[in-house]
Design an enzyme around this catalytic site. Structure first.
Site, PDB file in Angstrom:
ATOM      1  N   GLU A 233      -4.476  18.288   7.408  1.00 32.24           N
ATOM      2  CA  GLU A 233      -3.353  17.357   7.304  1.00 32.24           C
ATOM      3  C   GLU A 233      -2.288  17.904   6.359  1.00 32.24           C
ATOM      4  O   GLU A 233      -2.536  18.806   5.561  1.00 32.24           O
ATOM      5  CB  GLU A 233      -3.845  16.005   6.747  1.00 32.24           C
TER       6      GLU A 233
ATOM      7  N   TRP B  57       0.836  -1.203   0.000  1.00 31.98           N
ATOM      8  CA  TRP B  57       0.000   0.000   0.000  1.00 31.98           C
ATOM      9  C   TRP B  57       0.870   1.251   0.000  1.00 31.98           C
ATOM     10  O   TRP B  57       1.940   1.285   0.612  1.00 31.98           O
ATOM     11  CB  TRP B  57      -0.851  -0.020   1.263  1.00 31.98           C
TER      12      TRP B  57
ATOM     13  N   ARG C 147       0.104  16.279  13.654  1.00 31.19           N
ATOM     14  CA  ARG C 147       0.940  15.454  12.776  1.00 31.19           C
ATOM     15  C   ARG C 147       1.397  16.142  11.490  1.00 31.19           C
ATOM     16  O   ARG C 147       1.002  17.229  11.164  1.00 31.19           O
ATOM     17  CB  ARG C 147       0.187  14.175  12.414  1.00 31.19           C
ATOM     18  N   ASP C 148       2.217  15.400  10.772  1.00 26.95           N
ATOM     19  CA  ASP C 148       2.689  15.708   9.418  1.00 26.95           C
ATOM     20  C   ASP C 148       3.622  16.927   9.381  1.00 26.95           C
ATOM     21  O   ASP C 148       3.400  17.881   8.622  1.00 26.95           O
ATOM     22  CB  ASP C 148       1.499  15.903   8.447  1.00 26.95           C
TER      23      ASP C 148
ATOM     24  N   ASN D 105       0.379   5.636   0.534  1.00 25.36           N
ATOM     25  CA  ASN D 105      -0.367   6.899   0.552  1.00 25.36           C
ATOM     26  C   ASN D 105       0.606   8.058   0.539  1.00 25.36           C
ATOM     27  O   ASN D 105       1.483   8.067  -0.348  1.00 25.36           O
ATOM     28  CB  ASN D 105      -1.505   6.953   1.587  1.00 25.36           C
ATOM     29  N   ASP D 106       0.496   9.037   1.392  1.00 26.38           N
ATOM     30  CA  ASP D 106       1.188  10.319   1.219  1.00 26.38           C
ATOM     31  C   ASP D 106       2.664  10.219   0.806  1.00 26.38           C
ATOM     32  O   ASP D 106       3.410   9.405   1.361  1.00 26.38           O
ATOM     33  CB  ASP D 106       1.211  11.091   2.544  1.00 26.38           C
TER      34      ASP D 106
HETATM   35  C1  FRU Z   1      -3.000  11.925   5.142  1.00 24.48           C
HETATM   36  C2  FRU Z   1      -2.697  11.174   6.419  1.00 24.48           C
HETATM   37  C3  FRU Z   1      -1.739  11.952   7.286  1.00 24.48           C
HETATM   38  C4  FRU Z   1      -1.109  10.883   8.109  1.00 24.48           C
HETATM   39  C5  FRU Z   1      -1.037   9.741   7.140  1.00 24.48           C
HETATM   40  C6  FRU Z   1      -1.206   8.392   7.765  1.00 24.48           C
HETATM   41  O1  FRU Z   1      -3.381  11.118   4.089  1.00 24.48           O
HETATM   42  O2  FRU Z   1      -3.898  10.909   7.112  1.00 24.48           O
HETATM   43  O3  FRU Z   1      -2.325  12.977   8.031  1.00 24.48           O
HETATM   44  O4  FRU Z   1       0.148  11.246   8.585  1.00 24.48           O
HETATM   45  O5  FRU Z   1      -2.053   9.943   6.188  1.00 24.48           O
HETATM   46  O6  FRU Z   1      -0.974   7.384   6.840  1.00 24.48           O
END
Ligand code: FRU
Length: 577
Positions: free
Chosen positions: A303, A131, A251-252, A133-134
């Site tokens: 985010e 998988w 976060r982030d 994501n970001d």
């Molecule tokens: C955004 C998010 C971030 C977090 C990450 C977790 O897509 O929700 O805020 O750090 O994905 O996978």
């Protein structure tokens, strides 16, 4: 087999080599706990996965950096695909919450199974397996573009958040490298950024690459890790976390060097607002300000911020990016604010509640910039997906893509700065012309081009003028009845991308949709379309639309059409990317 009181005896009978190879042995300690051992020569064990809700817990025993239990969907009744578990430093795997009757035990293997190739894109990054994501921690150094990303290395759905890693020299082809950060006792490794600490402010070493990320455990806090080998491997800082809060969503972190105040600045999402912190050494952080509570959309938790300066007119402006769900705009979106930043506080020029978005498509999220780009350009990449259906994409063994890298600029649109994305110049530099036509008069329909699927991703570029039509469209087809329509609707003054007939749609009811972006008032419109195996990204002079599509066979034809008049298409070029 009946499980009863004599369970221990029953399961302690000895090593039970189960249907795999002679290299793998499985010992069932009780009906739910087993231990997998593998002979020393084996570097990787392939785990059979079934995509469902059930997860087993797998613990790597040994000197491995995977110190927290991993949640893995080990096959119970059928195998959907396989995920690799690298064994360097691993003595054995302890598997909990997984019945000895499950199918997985017969299907463990040390031989690499085939990869599903359907919907694998040509110029859009995806992880080999698992998988994604970001985008995370991107930095540019010595000709290399490093891309880390939110990754589940053990399944094609969200979970076990780690930082995967890839590197590119041209922003088009990517080399997959081993993941660098795995969940630990502070929690999963959520999104963050990385900087090259040229002056050794943190004391990890001159030129250390320092990653700043969120440890997502019972609470969210910020941690750091450093790399002394240019980003290939990272060591977590022993005094993590370096920043904590009482907030649930915290976060982030995106960190950059602020030259005027000679400090590191961190912007991070805190609740549904942004907070700014500063530091001299990346280890101790001081609160500077909080902003955003009274402007922008608040339809979801804020985010993935980024904060940077861009040239505008004769000076410059600061831009704050913020990802969040905006249901009225189709879910996952990146809103942005333009304003001033004095090293302490970001002040937007206008405090509008309905902020503009960076991309009007459905699949562009968590966008952040590379640090260290020498010519000062803001080169960004977004996650090409949408939380509304991200876990359902119809791919097997891997899930999720990145957009192509874009570069950003501020343009004056109707007297105010507007943030506009275009394909990064590195991506365009790779192209080779496949077809061109100087002038095409479009009346009703014009079949422009037939595409050979083997050519892979391509870019269509043209200018549109002398329009009497209400609508000028570009339509991509395949021979199975799937199409995507990209049309300039001059009556409504919008660009529309319709994917309601684009191919496979039924994996999620929220997928089929028409995206709309504003058009500028200019008499001559230009467009770039980047078409890959499972996405279409469009760029006009003021807007971008990035959308996934899952056609049953690649789009092989391009035609233009008009409704209610004619239009001239100039400088049509189709290039292979
Ligand atoms: C955004 C998010 C971030 C977090 C990450 C977790 O897509 O929700 O805020 O750090 O994905 O996978």
């Amino acid at each position: 087999m009946k499980i009863g009181l004599n369970i221990t005896t029953l399961f302690a009978v000895g090593l039970l080599a189960v249907g795999c190879t002679s290299e793998i042995s499985v010992e069932h300690l009780n009906n739910l706990t087993s231990v997998i051992s593998v002979t020393d020569s084996v570097e990787c064990l392939w785990l059979p996965i079934e995509e469902g809700d059930y997860e087993a817990q797998v613990i790597a025993v040994g000197s491995d950096n995977r110190t927290a239990p991993l949640n893995i969907r080990l096959a119970q009744t059928k195998v959907d695909y396989y995920m690799p578990f690298t064994l360097e430093g691993v003595e054995r795997l302890r598997v909990e919450n997984c019945s000895y009757e499950n199918l997985c035990w017969q299907n463990l293997t040390t031989t690499q199974p085939d990869l599903d190739k359907s919907y694998r894109q040509d110029v859009h990054f995806s992880t080999a397996r698992g998988w994604i994501n970001d985008p995370n921690g991107m930095f540019y150094l010595n000709g290399e573009w490093h891309l880390y990303y939110q990754h589940n290395p053990y399944g094609a759905r969200w979970g076990n958040m780690s930082w995967g890693h890839a590197v590119s020299h041209d922003l088009v082809s990517w080399e997959h490298l081993p993941a660098v950060l795995y969940p630990d006792e502070l929690g999963a490794i959520f999104s963050g950024s990385a900087v090259v600490d040229k002056d050794n402010t943190a004391g990890f070493g001159e030129g250390a690459v320092v990653a700043i990320y969120t440890s997502a455990g019972a609470r969210q806090s910020q941690s750091i890790a450093y790399s002394l080998d240019g980003g290939t491997t990272f060591t977590k800082y022993e005094n993590n976390p370096v920043l904590t809060s009482h907030r649930i969503d915290f976060r982030d972190p995106k960190v950059f060097w602020h030259t005027p105040t000679e400090r590191w600045i961190m912007v991070l999402a805190a609740g549904n607002a942004m907070e700014i912190y500063s530091s001299k050494n990346l280890k101790e952080w001081t609160f500077e300000s909080r902003c955003g509570e009274d402007w922008g959309y608040h339809t979801g938790v804020w985010e993935c911020p980024d904060l940077f300066e861009l040239p505008y007119e004769n000076g410059s402006k600061w831009v704050l990016l913020c990802s969040l769900s905006i249901p009225e705009r189709g879910g996952s979106s990146v809103q942005y604010f333009v304003g001033e930043f004095d090293g302490h506080t970001f002040t937007p020029n206008t405090k509008t509640s309905k902020a503009d978005v960076l991309n009007y498509g459905r699949d562009y999220y968590a966008t952040v910039s590379w640090s260290g780009v020498e010519d000062g350009r803001k080169v960004v990449v977004g996650w090409q997906n949408n939380w509304e259906y991200a876990n359902d994409l119809p791919t097997q063994g891997y899930r999720g893509y990145m957009s192509i890298p874009h570069q950003l600029r501020l343009v004056n649109h109707k007297g105010a700065p507007k943030l506009v994305a275009e394909p990064a110049q590195e991506v365009l530099a790779q192209s080779k012309t496949l077809h061109s036509e100087d002038v095409v008069e479009v009346k009703d329909k014009y079949n422009a081009w037939r595409h050979n699927c083997d050519d892979g991703a391509f870019m269509v570029e043209c200018d549109i003028e002398n329009v009497t039509a209400q609508v000028l469209g570009l339509k991509l087809f395949n021979d199975n009845g799937d199409w995507v329509d990209v049309c300039f609707d001059f009556a409504e003054n919008v660009l529309k991308v319709d994917r309601t007939n684009s191919g496979v749609l039924d994996f999620n009811p929220k997928f089929a949709s028409v995206s709309e972006a504003p058009l500028s008032d200019v008499a001559r419109q230009s467009i770039k379309l980047i078409v890959d195996r499972s996405s279409v990204e469009c760029f006009t002079d003021i807007a971008a639309i990035s959308n996934l599509v899952f056609p049953n066979g690649c789009y092989t034809r391009l035609s233009f059409y008009t409704i209610g008049g004619t239009a001239k298409v100039n400088n049509l070029t189709i290039k292979k990317l």
